[in-house]
Design a protein around this motif. Structure first.
Motif, short mmCIF file in Angstrom:
data_model
loop_
_atom_site.label_atom_id
_atom_site.label_comp_id
_atom_site.label_asym_id
_atom_site.label_seq_id
_atom_site.Cartn_x
_atom_site.Cartn_y
_atom_site.Cartn_z
N GLN A 7 46.86 38.49 2.39
CA GLN A 7 47.46 39.45 3.32
C GLN A 7 47.34 40.84 2.69
O GLN A 7 47.64 41.02 1.51
CB GLN A 7 48.94 39.12 3.54
CG GLN A 7 49.16 37.83 4.29
CD GLN A 7 48.77 37.96 5.74
OE1 GLN A 7 48.87 39.03 6.33
NE2 GLN A 7 48.31 36.87 6.32
N TYR A 8 46.89 41.80 3.47
CA TYR A 8 46.73 43.16 2.97
C TYR A 8 47.91 44.02 3.41
O TYR A 8 48.45 43.84 4.50
CB TYR A 8 45.44 43.80 3.49
CG TYR A 8 44.20 43.08 3.01
CD1 TYR A 8 43.83 43.11 1.68
CD2 TYR A 8 43.39 42.38 3.89
CE1 TYR A 8 42.71 42.46 1.23
CE2 TYR A 8 42.26 41.72 3.46
CZ TYR A 8 41.91 41.77 2.12
OH TYR A 8 40.81 41.12 1.67
N THR A 9 48.28 44.97 2.57
CA THR A 9 49.31 45.93 2.94
C THR A 9 48.69 46.95 3.90
O THR A 9 47.46 47.03 4.03
CB THR A 9 49.87 46.65 1.71
OG1 THR A 9 48.82 47.40 1.10
CG2 THR A 9 50.46 45.67 0.71
N ALA A 10 49.53 47.75 4.52
CA ALA A 10 49.04 48.77 5.43
C ALA A 10 48.16 49.78 4.69
O ALA A 10 47.13 50.23 5.22
CB ALA A 10 50.20 49.48 6.11
N GLU A 12 46.33 49.22 2.00
CA GLU A 12 45.05 48.59 1.67
C GLU A 12 44.15 48.52 2.91
O GLU A 12 42.95 48.79 2.82
CB GLU A 12 45.28 47.18 1.11
CG GLU A 12 45.88 47.18 -0.26
CD GLU A 12 46.36 45.82 -0.71
OE1 GLU A 12 46.49 45.63 -1.93
OE2 GLU A 12 46.61 44.95 0.15
N LYS A 13 44.74 48.22 4.05
CA LYS A 13 43.96 48.18 5.30
C LYS A 13 43.39 49.56 5.60
O LYS A 13 42.24 49.69 6.00
CB LYS A 13 44.83 47.71 6.46
CG LYS A 13 45.17 46.25 6.43
CD LYS A 13 46.06 45.89 7.60
CE LYS A 13 46.53 44.46 7.54
NZ LYS A 13 47.43 44.12 8.64
N ALA A 14 44.21 50.58 5.41
CA ALA A 14 43.76 51.95 5.69
C ALA A 14 42.63 52.36 4.74
O ALA A 14 41.63 52.95 5.17
CB ALA A 14 44.92 52.91 5.57
N ARG A 15 42.78 52.02 3.46
CA ARG A 15 41.74 52.38 2.48
C ARG A 15 40.43 51.67 2.79
O ARG A 15 39.35 52.27 2.72
CB ARG A 15 42.21 52.04 1.07
CG ARG A 15 43.29 52.98 0.58
CD ARG A 15 43.86 52.57 -0.77
NE ARG A 15 42.83 52.52 -1.79
CZ ARG A 15 42.95 51.85 -2.94
NH1 ARG A 15 44.05 51.20 -3.20
NH2 ARG A 15 41.98 51.85 -3.82
N ILE A 16 40.51 50.38 3.15
CA ILE A 16 39.30 49.63 3.49
C ILE A 16 38.66 50.21 4.74
O ILE A 16 37.44 50.35 4.81
CB ILE A 16 39.62 48.13 3.66
CG1 ILE A 16 39.94 47.51 2.30
CG2 ILE A 16 38.46 47.39 4.31
CD1 ILE A 16 40.44 46.08 2.35
N THR A 17 39.47 50.58 5.72
CA THR A 17 38.94 51.17 6.96
C THR A 17 38.20 52.46 6.68
O THR A 17 37.11 52.70 7.22
CB THR A 17 40.09 51.42 7.95
OG1 THR A 17 40.75 50.18 8.22
CG2 THR A 17 39.58 52.01 9.25
N VAL A 18 38.76 53.31 5.84
CA VAL A 18 38.12 54.58 5.49
C VAL A 18 36.80 54.33 4.78
O VAL A 18 35.78 54.97 5.06
CB VAL A 18 39.06 55.45 4.64
CG1 VAL A 18 38.32 56.63 4.04
CG2 VAL A 18 40.22 55.93 5.48
N GLY A 48 42.65 43.18 -6.00
CA GLY A 48 44.05 43.54 -6.23
C GLY A 48 44.99 42.80 -5.29
O GLY A 48 46.05 42.32 -5.70
N ALA A 49 44.60 42.67 -4.04
CA ALA A 49 45.42 41.94 -3.07
C ALA A 49 45.46 40.46 -3.43
O ALA A 49 46.51 39.81 -3.30
CB ALA A 49 44.86 42.13 -1.67
N ARG A 50 44.34 39.93 -3.89
CA ARG A 50 44.28 38.52 -4.28
C ARG A 50 45.20 38.25 -5.48
O ARG A 50 45.95 37.27 -5.50
CB ARG A 50 42.84 38.15 -4.62
CG ARG A 50 42.51 36.71 -4.45
CD ARG A 50 41.02 36.44 -4.58
NE ARG A 50 40.28 36.97 -3.43
CZ ARG A 50 39.30 37.87 -3.50
NH1 ARG A 50 38.91 38.35 -4.65
NH2 ARG A 50 38.69 38.29 -2.41
N LYS A 51 45.18 39.16 -6.46
CA LYS A 51 46.05 39.00 -7.63
C LYS A 51 47.52 39.10 -7.23
O LYS A 51 48.36 38.35 -7.73
CB LYS A 51 45.74 40.07 -8.68
CG LYS A 51 44.47 39.81 -9.44
CD LYS A 51 44.23 40.89 -10.47
CE LYS A 51 42.92 40.67 -11.20
NZ LYS A 51 42.66 41.75 -12.17
N ARG A 52 47.85 40.01 -6.33
CA ARG A 52 49.22 40.17 -5.87
C ARG A 52 49.69 38.89 -5.16
O ARG A 52 50.81 38.43 -5.36
CB ARG A 52 49.34 41.37 -4.92
CG ARG A 52 50.76 41.68 -4.53
CD ARG A 52 50.88 42.81 -3.53
NE ARG A 52 50.28 42.42 -2.26
CZ ARG A 52 49.16 42.92 -1.76
NH1 ARG A 52 48.50 43.85 -2.41
NH2 ARG A 52 48.68 42.51 -0.61
#
Length: 60
Positions: A7-10, A12-18, A48-52
């Motif tokens: 699950q990605y945080t908001a 992380e989603k924004a950074r990936i989108t950019v 980073g999301a996977r580790k979290r």
């Protein structure tokens, strides 16, 4: 066995989108444009999301 996407945080989603938008913009320039730096940055965010997610699972 395929890895499950965490699950990605908001943020992380924004950074990936950019980063994906920047990749699209570069692809318009032509097929020979280097995009590996953006791919590495996206991979780093996913890792980073996977580790979290793993740390959260250990706490349960």
């Amino acid at each position: 066995m395929a890895a499950v996407e965490p699950q990605y945080t908001a943020a992380e989603k924004a950074r990936i989108t950019v980063l994906v938008a920047r990749m699209c913009k570069r692809s318009v320039a032509g097929p020979d444009v280097h995009q590996a730096d953006l791919v590495r940055r996206i991979d780093r965010i996913k890792e980073g999301a996977r580790k979290r997610a793993e740390q959260a699972a250990k706490k349960k």
